[in-house]
Design a protein around this motif. Structure first.
Motif, mmCIF file in Angstrom:
data_model
loop_
_atom_site.group_PDB
_atom_site.id
_atom_site.type_symbol
_atom_site.label_atom_id
_atom_site.label_comp_id
_atom_site.label_asym_id
_atom_site.label_seq_id
_atom_site.Cartn_x
_atom_site.Cartn_y
_atom_site.Cartn_z
ATOM 1 N N ALA A 82 31.713 -4.595 -13.810
ATOM 2 C CA ALA A 82 32.652 -4.081 -12.815
ATOM 3 C C ALA A 82 33.974 -4.820 -12.968
ATOM 4 O O ALA A 82 34.002 -6.014 -13.269
ATOM 5 C CB ALA A 82 32.102 -4.276 -11.403
ATOM 6 N N ILE A 83 35.061 -4.087 -12.765
ATOM 7 C CA ILE A 83 36.389 -4.687 -12.802
ATOM 8 C C ILE A 83 36.952 -4.565 -11.396
ATOM 9 O O ILE A 83 37.155 -3.455 -10.895
ATOM 10 C CB ILE A 83 37.290 -3.983 -13.834
ATOM 11 C CG1 ILE A 83 36.623 -4.058 -15.218
ATOM 12 C CG2 ILE A 83 38.669 -4.623 -13.862
ATOM 13 C CD1 ILE A 83 37.387 -3.348 -16.308
ATOM 14 N N ALA A 84 37.158 -5.701 -10.736
ATOM 15 C CA ALA A 84 37.454 -5.662 -9.301
ATOM 16 C C ALA A 84 38.414 -6.766 -8.910
ATOM 17 O O ALA A 84 38.304 -7.902 -9.373
ATOM 18 C CB ALA A 84 36.155 -5.800 -8.494
ATOM 19 N N VAL A 85 39.346 -6.413 -8.021
ATOM 20 C CA VAL A 85 40.195 -7.381 -7.343
ATOM 21 C C VAL A 85 40.871 -6.640 -6.201
ATOM 22 O O VAL A 85 41.194 -5.456 -6.323
ATOM 23 C CB VAL A 85 41.228 -8.031 -8.292
ATOM 24 C CG1 VAL A 85 42.256 -7.023 -8.772
ATOM 25 C CG2 VAL A 85 41.911 -9.231 -7.646
ATOM 26 N N GLN A 86 41.060 -7.319 -5.081
ATOM 27 C CA GLN A 86 41.656 -6.691 -3.902
ATOM 28 C C GLN A 86 43.168 -6.675 -4.018
ATOM 29 O O GLN A 86 43.879 -7.183 -3.142
ATOM 30 C CB GLN A 86 41.197 -7.424 -2.635
ATOM 31 C CG GLN A 86 39.720 -7.271 -2.375
ATOM 32 C CD GLN A 86 39.258 -7.980 -1.122
ATOM 33 O OE1 GLN A 86 38.121 -7.868 -0.722
ATOM 34 N NE2 GLN A 86 40.126 -8.720 -0.468
ATOM 35 N N LYS A 87 43.660 -6.096 -5.092
ATOM 36 C CA LYS A 87 45.109 -5.981 -5.292
ATOM 37 C C LYS A 87 45.362 -4.898 -6.319
ATOM 38 O O LYS A 87 44.697 -4.851 -7.351
ATOM 39 C CB LYS A 87 45.723 -7.298 -5.773
ATOM 40 C CG LYS A 87 47.246 -7.263 -5.820
ATOM 41 C CD LYS A 87 47.811 -8.565 -6.335
ATOM 42 C CE LYS A 87 49.338 -8.568 -6.239
ATOM 43 N NZ LYS A 87 49.971 -7.413 -6.892
ATOM 44 N N GLY A 88 46.317 -4.032 -6.026
ATOM 45 C CA GLY A 88 46.704 -3.026 -6.995
ATOM 46 C C GLY A 88 47.675 -3.587 -8.026
ATOM 47 O O GLY A 88 48.251 -4.662 -7.854
ATOM 48 N N GLY A 89 47.846 -2.869 -9.116
ATOM 49 C CA GLY A 89 48.838 -3.235 -10.117
ATOM 50 C C GLY A 89 48.446 -4.349 -11.056
ATOM 51 O O GLY A 89 49.295 -4.901 -11.760
ATOM 52 N N THR A 90 47.162 -4.709 -11.093
ATOM 53 C CA THR A 90 46.725 -5.795 -11.971
ATOM 54 C C THR A 90 46.233 -5.297 -13.325
ATOM 55 O O THR A 90 45.854 -6.099 -14.170
ATOM 56 C CB THR A 90 45.597 -6.605 -11.308
ATOM 57 O OG1 THR A 90 44.497 -5.725 -11.034
ATOM 58 C CG2 THR A 90 46.072 -7.257 -10.022
ATOM 59 N N GLY A 91 46.218 -3.974 -13.520
ATOM 60 C CA GLY A 91 45.799 -3.429 -14.804
ATOM 61 C C GLY A 91 44.313 -3.158 -14.914
ATOM 62 O O GLY A 91 43.782 -3.084 -16.029
ATOM 63 N N LYS A 92 43.630 -2.979 -13.770
ATOM 64 C CA LYS A 92 42.181 -2.735 -13.812
ATOM 65 C C LYS A 92 41.834 -1.484 -14.616
ATOM 66 O O LYS A 92 40.935 -1.500 -15.450
ATOM 67 C CB LYS A 92 41.620 -2.586 -12.396
ATOM 68 C CG LYS A 92 41.645 -3.828 -11.549
ATOM 69 C CD LYS A 92 40.816 -3.665 -10.279
ATOM 70 C CE LYS A 92 41.202 -2.443 -9.480
ATOM 71 N NZ LYS A 92 42.605 -2.492 -8.997
ATOM 72 N N THR A 93 42.539 -0.389 -14.326
ATOM 73 C CA THR A 93 42.209 0.882 -14.979
ATOM 74 C C THR A 93 42.460 0.821 -16.476
ATOM 75 O O THR A 93 41.650 1.300 -17.275
ATOM 76 C CB THR A 93 43.022 2.023 -14.341
ATOM 77 O OG1 THR A 93 42.655 2.142 -12.963
ATOM 78 C CG2 THR A 93 42.759 3.342 -15.042
ATOM 79 N N THR A 94 43.573 0.221 -16.863
ATOM 80 C CA THR A 94 43.877 0.099 -18.294
ATOM 81 C C THR A 94 42.823 -0.734 -19.001
ATOM 82 O O THR A 94 42.367 -0.391 -20.101
ATOM 83 C CB THR A 94 45.276 -0.528 -18.474
ATOM 84 O OG1 THR A 94 46.242 0.313 -17.841
ATOM 85 C CG2 THR A 94 45.625 -0.668 -19.940
ATOM 86 N N LEU A 95 42.400 -1.832 -18.370
ATOM 87 C CA LEU A 95 41.336 -2.651 -18.949
ATOM 88 C C LEU A 95 40.024 -1.876 -19.043
ATOM 89 O O LEU A 95 39.340 -1.914 -20.076
ATOM 90 C CB LEU A 95 41.113 -3.910 -18.103
ATOM 91 C CG LEU A 95 41.961 -5.143 -18.395
ATOM 92 C CD1 LEU A 95 41.559 -6.275 -17.460
ATOM 93 C CD2 LEU A 95 41.821 -5.582 -19.847
#
Length: 210
Positions: A3-16
């Motif tokens: 899982a790729i998770a963090v309570q913040k948008g714009g960190t590049g989760k989707t790209t990763l």
């Protein structure tokens, strides 16, 4: 399951998530990448693709609490890896999914604001006994020479396991996503592709055997 998770948008989760899914597929895994973010960015990326692998599936909120049967079904279909892209907001709603993960990857950009924004995610998951299944990855780092990357790597090392390598901000990532590709498909000989392959190798060593 990763899982790729963090309570913040714009960190590049989707790209990763997208590029790791492609890199894992190229390494021989049968991957399903799940989009649990209401924005649906990863699902939109999947619709641009012409290749059948990795499979891309939209995970709806009412399925969050029933994710174990979904994983079981994936195994019956000989899928070997699930990667979950999570919302850039409170992770409380997906806590049941994260508890099933072999590894939760927390992407953090090298800035104090991003570090502070990631702390609630780290503390929440560590408080649920998942400390050994957390890995922090420095993402969207400025190109070298930049002292910030090394500085934040040292600070993050005290919070938990650091994934390797750090992922630098490179235009290949944005171009790949826009085309419905992983960066290892779009520019296989580039530095960005090499970093993603190395990150997948690091992850693979920590979740095997599955």
């Amino acid at each position: 399951m990763v899982a790729i998770a963090v309570q913040k948008g714009g960190t590049g989760k989707t790209t990763l998530a997208a590029s790791l899914a492609v890199a894992a597929t190229q390494a021989g895994e049968r991957v399903t990448v799940f989009d649990s973010d209401p924005q649906g960015s990863l699902a939109a990326w999947g619709k641009l693709r012409t290749q059948p692998e990795p499979a891309v599936d939209l995970l709806r909120p009412w399925e969050f609490a029933q994710f174990q049967p979904i994983l079981d079904q994936q195994a019956e279909q000989a899928r070997t890896l699930a990667i979950i892209d999570t919302p850039g907001a409170s992770i409380g709603g997906i806590a049941a999914i994260l508890r099933l993960a072999d590894l939760v990857l927390i992407p953090i950009r090298p800035s104090r604001l991003d570090l502070m924004a990631a702390l609630p995610t780290i503390e929440l998951l560590a408080g649920q006994g998942m400390g050994e299944r957390l890995a922090l990855v420095l993402n969207q780092c400025p190109p070298p020479p930049s002292p910030r990357t090394g500085l934040y790597a040292r600070q993050l090392a005290g919070l938990g396991m650091m994934a390797e390598p750090a992922i630098l901000q490179r235009v290949d990532h944005q171009d790949a996503i826009a085309l419905g590709l992983g960066v290892t498909e779009h520019a296989p000989g580039g530095y960005a592709a090499s970093e993603i392959r190395s990150l997948w190798s690091w992850i693979d060593q920590r979740i095997a055997p599955r």
